[in-house]
Design a protein around this motif. Structure first.
Motif, PDB file in Angstrom:
ATOM      1  N   LYS A 239       0.699  -1.204  -0.024  1.00 29.91           N
ATOM      2  CA  LYS A 239      -0.084  -0.129  -0.085  1.00 29.91           C
ATOM      3  C   LYS A 239       0.767   1.282   0.016  1.00 29.91           C
ATOM      4  O   LYS A 239       1.808   1.206   0.691  1.00 29.91           O
ATOM      5  CB  LYS A 239      -0.985  -0.192   1.235  1.00 29.91           C
ATOM      6  CG  LYS A 239      -2.193  -1.065   1.238  1.00 29.91           C
ATOM      7  CD  LYS A 239      -2.816  -0.939   2.452  1.00 29.91           C
ATOM      8  CE  LYS A 239      -3.904  -1.919   2.292  1.00 29.91           C
ATOM      9  NZ  LYS A 239      -4.823  -2.236   3.875  1.00 29.91           N
ATOM     10  N   ASP A 242       1.703   3.036   3.069  1.00 29.51           N
ATOM     11  CA  ASP A 242       2.743   2.510   4.144  1.00 29.51           C
ATOM     12  C   ASP A 242       4.197   2.471   3.557  1.00 29.51           C
ATOM     13  O   ASP A 242       4.958   2.304   4.424  1.00 29.51           O
ATOM     14  CB  ASP A 242       2.270   0.878   4.330  1.00 29.51           C
ATOM     15  CG  ASP A 242       1.053   0.737   5.009  1.00 29.51           C
ATOM     16  OD1 ASP A 242       0.679   1.599   5.446  1.00 29.51           O
ATOM     17  OD2 ASP A 242       0.354  -0.390   4.556  1.00 29.51           O
ATOM     18  N   THR A 464      -4.109  10.882   3.413  1.00 34.23           N
ATOM     19  CA  THR A 464      -3.281  10.110   4.575  1.00 34.23           C
ATOM     20  C   THR A 464      -2.788  11.050   5.434  1.00 34.23           C
ATOM     21  O   THR A 464      -1.966  12.060   4.980  1.00 34.23           O
ATOM     22  CB  THR A 464      -2.308   9.291   3.870  1.00 34.23           C
ATOM     23  OG1 THR A 464      -3.048   8.303   2.691  1.00 34.23           O
ATOM     24  CG2 THR A 464      -1.503   8.334   4.733  1.00 34.23           C
ATOM     25  N   GLU A 487      -9.135   5.370  10.398  1.00 38.81           N
ATOM     26  CA  GLU A 487      -8.524   3.815  10.737  1.00 38.81           C
ATOM     27  C   GLU A 487      -7.181   4.017  10.483  1.00 38.81           C
ATOM     28  O   GLU A 487      -6.480   4.915   9.830  1.00 38.81           O
ATOM     29  CB  GLU A 487      -9.139   2.838   9.483  1.00 38.81           C
ATOM     30  CG  GLU A 487      -8.892   3.334   8.254  1.00 38.81           C
ATOM     31  CD  GLU A 487      -9.251   2.353   7.069  1.00 38.81           C
ATOM     32  OE1 GLU A 487      -9.547   1.255   7.418  1.00 38.81           O
ATOM     33  OE2 GLU A 487      -9.435   2.900   5.771  1.00 38.81           O
ATOM     34  N   SER A 489      -3.489   2.534  10.085  1.00 40.23           N
ATOM     35  CA  SER A 489      -2.209   1.655   9.321  1.00 40.23           C
ATOM     36  C   SER A 489      -0.969   1.453   9.758  1.00 40.23           C
ATOM     37  O   SER A 489      -0.357   2.680   9.863  1.00 40.23           O
ATOM     38  CB  SER A 489      -2.457   1.821   7.829  1.00 40.23           C
ATOM     39  OG  SER A 489      -1.451   0.841   7.010  1.00 40.23           O
ATOM     40  N   GLN A 491       2.741   0.335   9.699  1.00 38.65           N
ATOM     41  CA  GLN A 491       3.993  -0.348   8.926  1.00 38.65           C
ATOM     42  C   GLN A 491       5.183  -0.044   9.424  1.00 38.65           C
ATOM     43  O   GLN A 491       5.821   1.146   9.646  1.00 38.65           O
ATOM     44  CB  GLN A 491       3.909   0.310   7.374  1.00 38.65           C
ATOM     45  CG  GLN A 491       4.820  -0.232   6.597  1.00 38.65           C
ATOM     46  CD  GLN A 491       4.821  -1.886   6.304  1.00 38.65           C
ATOM     47  OE1 GLN A 491       3.736  -2.297   6.468  1.00 38.65           O
ATOM     48  NE2 GLN A 491       5.897  -2.356   5.873  1.00 38.65           N
ATOM     49  N   LYS A 495       3.032   5.091  11.972  1.00 35.81           N
ATOM     50  CA  LYS A 495       1.705   4.932  11.605  1.00 35.81           C
ATOM     51  C   LYS A 495       1.077   5.953  10.708  1.00 35.81           C
ATOM     52  O   LYS A 495       1.562   6.870  10.496  1.00 35.81           O
ATOM     53  CB  LYS A 495       1.051   4.967  12.958  1.00 35.81           C
ATOM     54  CG  LYS A 495       1.205   3.806  14.048  1.00 35.81           C
ATOM     55  CD  LYS A 495       0.449   4.134  15.397  1.00 35.81           C
ATOM     56  CE  LYS A 495       0.722   3.122  16.471  1.00 35.81           C
ATOM     57  NZ  LYS A 495       0.107   3.422  17.682  1.00 35.81           N
TER      58      LYS A 495
END
Length: 683
Positions: A239, A242, A464, A487, A489, A491, A495
């Motif tokens: 993604k 990330d 993002t 939400e 994510s 990685q 974050k």
């Protein structure tokens, strides 16, 4: 199935009847009593049951029909059949369920198991307002097919991408699909009729929330289970959100995501033709990527930016022979060199059947599902966006309590049933607050910070966000209240955060102006949102207009305190100015799209008095030579109803679908002169 659904039924049935394979009357009866999909399935199953000669006769019939019915799906399949004498071998490689381990079975098994664990479940957010916790659900139980079409004509859009795609989809669903090639995910890397090659770089686009990531998850899940593309020995899924690190090598990028491959990577890279790289969310890349750079790399250990690595893979300077699949929002494609991609497809979302199926899957109880879907289907404002799976989730969470047959009627079932998109999201936010015990000051402070972050994202097209964006938040970024809107994510060591859906971000961006009023900030935002050439400020304007309605706004006040009345007055003044500039006859050729945008804001505001006082009862409306999507017709219906009497409505050479007509007809009696209403209508 796509081919059969698109062809004239009499043509194919007569050809098959000529070969003594089917009865025309029998299948016509099936088509008349059922959907085109049921008819197609029945015909194909019967042909297969008849055996090899019948199947050959079926293909001979299609070959004969291609001249009179040159549908892209038909031409593509026939074209593929003539390209190589290895066609059977190639198809077996694509669809074989037998997993062939080419190099080292243990490593491949471990990699497939790793991807299976990542893709076998859909992560479902807890629905606000529901007592039951919704956790992970099996992908195979919840996944519904999406309409994916071949599309190589991307232009700069002058309308909000979510609104525009909804209108385009309705047009696709109601017109003869003579130029619409539907693509299933197991054909993305098959022969492409338009580019006349087997593509190695494929681009799939779609508006936010339409299912790009879920389609990629389904793609990987089916590969892991041996259902598609077994010619790929390894699939790597990344993604863009990330991939925040500024520079690394391709080898580092793979190992960061898949540590179990560390000792095998060199041998894996020796067979690039067996590798597929999936990059999800090009629009979320920290660095803009245009696929026009002269700076490419050819070494898997060369330290480069994400842009260089991805572009080098797609343009075959790195790991020549590998395949690349990238997803993006449509708004980013006007800046990209699309010649790099030999197949470009667009996810259009749910068909009407799949929309209803989503409601049934979510609500479980058939009676509740039917009542909920019927309410939405009858509401043009709400139904238009139901082609987006994420929007369906929001609307189901809001209405699940209202139409629950096992509970007693509540205010939600009567007074607060959402009638506009703004009311829907207001109810959604109210449901979130009902499930949290934060006091007024804490809730308002957090929403204010979240809202200004959302507002900056809407204006600057940022989806993002990172830890540094959350520093000013009251309380921890891991707060349960925050997780209801965003939400996370994770990685490696950082974050990233994104709103559950773009429309939630757009709603909060509008709402913050009622929480924290500033005349100058509001004026700047309204002026900026109105002039964005790609229309990405339209939903912001509709939400901020909808919140100017006192009844709608008051629903939120028990949770966040009194909201700004000054904001409402300034927004209404803005709408009055917009009517004068874009609707009233100041010029001989008004921009019809701008008129409808203003009408949409008025419809969200539910301000009948404003419409009547500014437009008057002798208004002439001209939409000649214009395509009116169903949502446009819903908006126009509100305007006609508010005006009570309209002197002239010009629809000459205007294209309106059946659904649009149904939404307009209740108020057409208020029009004195209806120009060429029936003559040019597309039904």
């Amino acid at each position: 199935m796509y081919i059969i659904e698109s062809l004239d039924e009499l043509s194919i049935l007569r050809e098959l009847s000529f070969r003594k394979l089917v009865s025309v009357e029998h299948y016509q009866t099936i088509k008349n009593k059922n959907s085109s999909t049921v008819y197609a399935v029945s015909l194909l199953e019967d042909i297969q049951d008849l055996g090899r000669d019948a199947v050959l006769g079926f293909w001979e019939s299609l070959y004969v029909l291609q001249s009179d019915h040159p549908h892209p799906n038909l031409l593509a399949v026939l074209d593929e059949l003539t390209q190589t004498d290895k066609i059977v071998f190639l198809i077996v490689l694509v669809v074989s369920s037998a997993v062939v381990f080419v190099y080292f079975p243990a490593c491949q098994l471990e990699h497939r198991q790793h991807l299976l664990e990542k893709t076998q479940d859909l992560v479902e957010h807890k629905a606000p307002g529901l007592k039951t916790e919704r956790q992970n659900v099996p992908l195979s139980d919840r996944y519904l097919d999406l309409i994916v079409v071949s599309n190589n004509t991307f232009r700069k859009r002058d309308q909000h991408e979510v609104i525009a795609t909804g209108g385009i989809l309705e047009q696709y669903l109601h017109k003869t699909q003579c130029n619409l090639e539907k693509i299933s995910h197991n054909r993305l890397f098959r022969w492409c009729h338009r580019s006349r090659c087997v593509p190695q770089a494929v681009l799939v686009c779609g508006v936010p929330g339409v299912g790009k990531t879920t389609l990629m998850q389904k793609f990987v899940y089916d590969w892991v289970n041996g259902k598609i593309y077994q010619r790929f020995a390894f699939v790597f899924f990344f993604k863009f959100r990330d991939l925040k690190q500024d520079e690394f090598s391709l080898a580092q990028m793979v190992v960061n995501q898949y540590p179990h491959l560390h000792s095998h990577l060199e041998r894996i890279f020796q067979h690039p033709e067996k590798l597929l790289f999936i990059f999800d969310g090009l629009d979320e890349s920290k660095i803009p990527m245009e696929f026009k750079s002269n700076q490419l790399c050819n070494n898997t250990h060369s330290t480069e930016s994400v842009c260089v690595i991805v572009e080098s893979l797609a343009r075959q300077s790195l790991l020549q022979g590998c395949s690349v699949l990238i997803t993006s929002r449509p708004t980013k494609l006007s800046m990209i060199n699309l010649q790099v991609f030999k197949r470009i497809s667009e996810i259009m979302g749910f068909s009407p059947t799949e929309r209803e199926g989503y409601f049934k899957n979510f609500l479980k109880d058939p009676e509740s599902a039917n009542k909920t879907f019927h309410y939405v289907r009858e509401n043009g404002m709400l139904y238009t966006f139901c082609y987006i799976p994420c929007y369906c989730w929001i609307i189901c969470t809001v209405l699940s309590k209202c139409f629950n047959v096992h509970t007693t009627p509540t205010k939600c079932q009567t007074q607060f049933l959402p009638k506009t998109v703004t009311m829907l999201f207001v109810t959604f936010v109210c449901n979130i607050f009902e499930n949290h015990t934060h006091d007024l000051s804490e809730a308002k402070a957090m929403l204010t910070h979240l809202g200004w972050m959302a507002e900056r994202g809407v204006m600057d097209q940022i989806l993002t966000f990172y830890e540094e964006d959350l520093h000013s938040f009251p309380g921890s970024s891991s707060s349960h209240l925050l997780s209801s809107f965003m939400e996370e994510s994770l990685q490696s060591s950082w974050k990233s955060y994104s709103f559950l859906h773009l429309t939630i971000q757009e709603f909060l961006a509008a709402f913050v102006h009622y929480l924290d009023y500033s005349h100058e900030k509001l004026k700047t935002s309204l002026d900026r949102a109105k002039v964005f050439e790609d229309g990405h400020g339209e939903m912001f304007l509709r939400f901020i207009s909808g919140l100017s309605d006192t009844a709608t706004r008051s629903m939120l006040e028990p949770y966040v305190g009194k909201l700004s009345f000054q904001t409402s007055r300034q927004v209404i003044s803005f709408l009055q100015d917009s009517i004068c500039q874009d609707v009233l006859p100041n010029n001989t050729d008004p921009d019809k799209r701008k008129m409808l945008n203003v009408f949409a804001c008025l419809a969200e505001s539910r301000n009948n008095l404003l419409v009547k006082s500014t437009l008057g009862s002798n208004r002439q409306l001209d939409f000649s030579d214009f395509f009116l999507a169903p949502l446009d017709c819903t908006v126009l219906d509100f305007i006609l109803e508010s005006c009570e009497q309209t002197e002239c409505l010009d629809l000459s050479s205007c294209f309106i679908q059946t659904e649009g007509l149904e939404r307009l007809e209740p108020t057409l009696h208020t029009v004195t002169d209806l120009s060429e209403y029936n003559r040019y209508t597309m039904t």
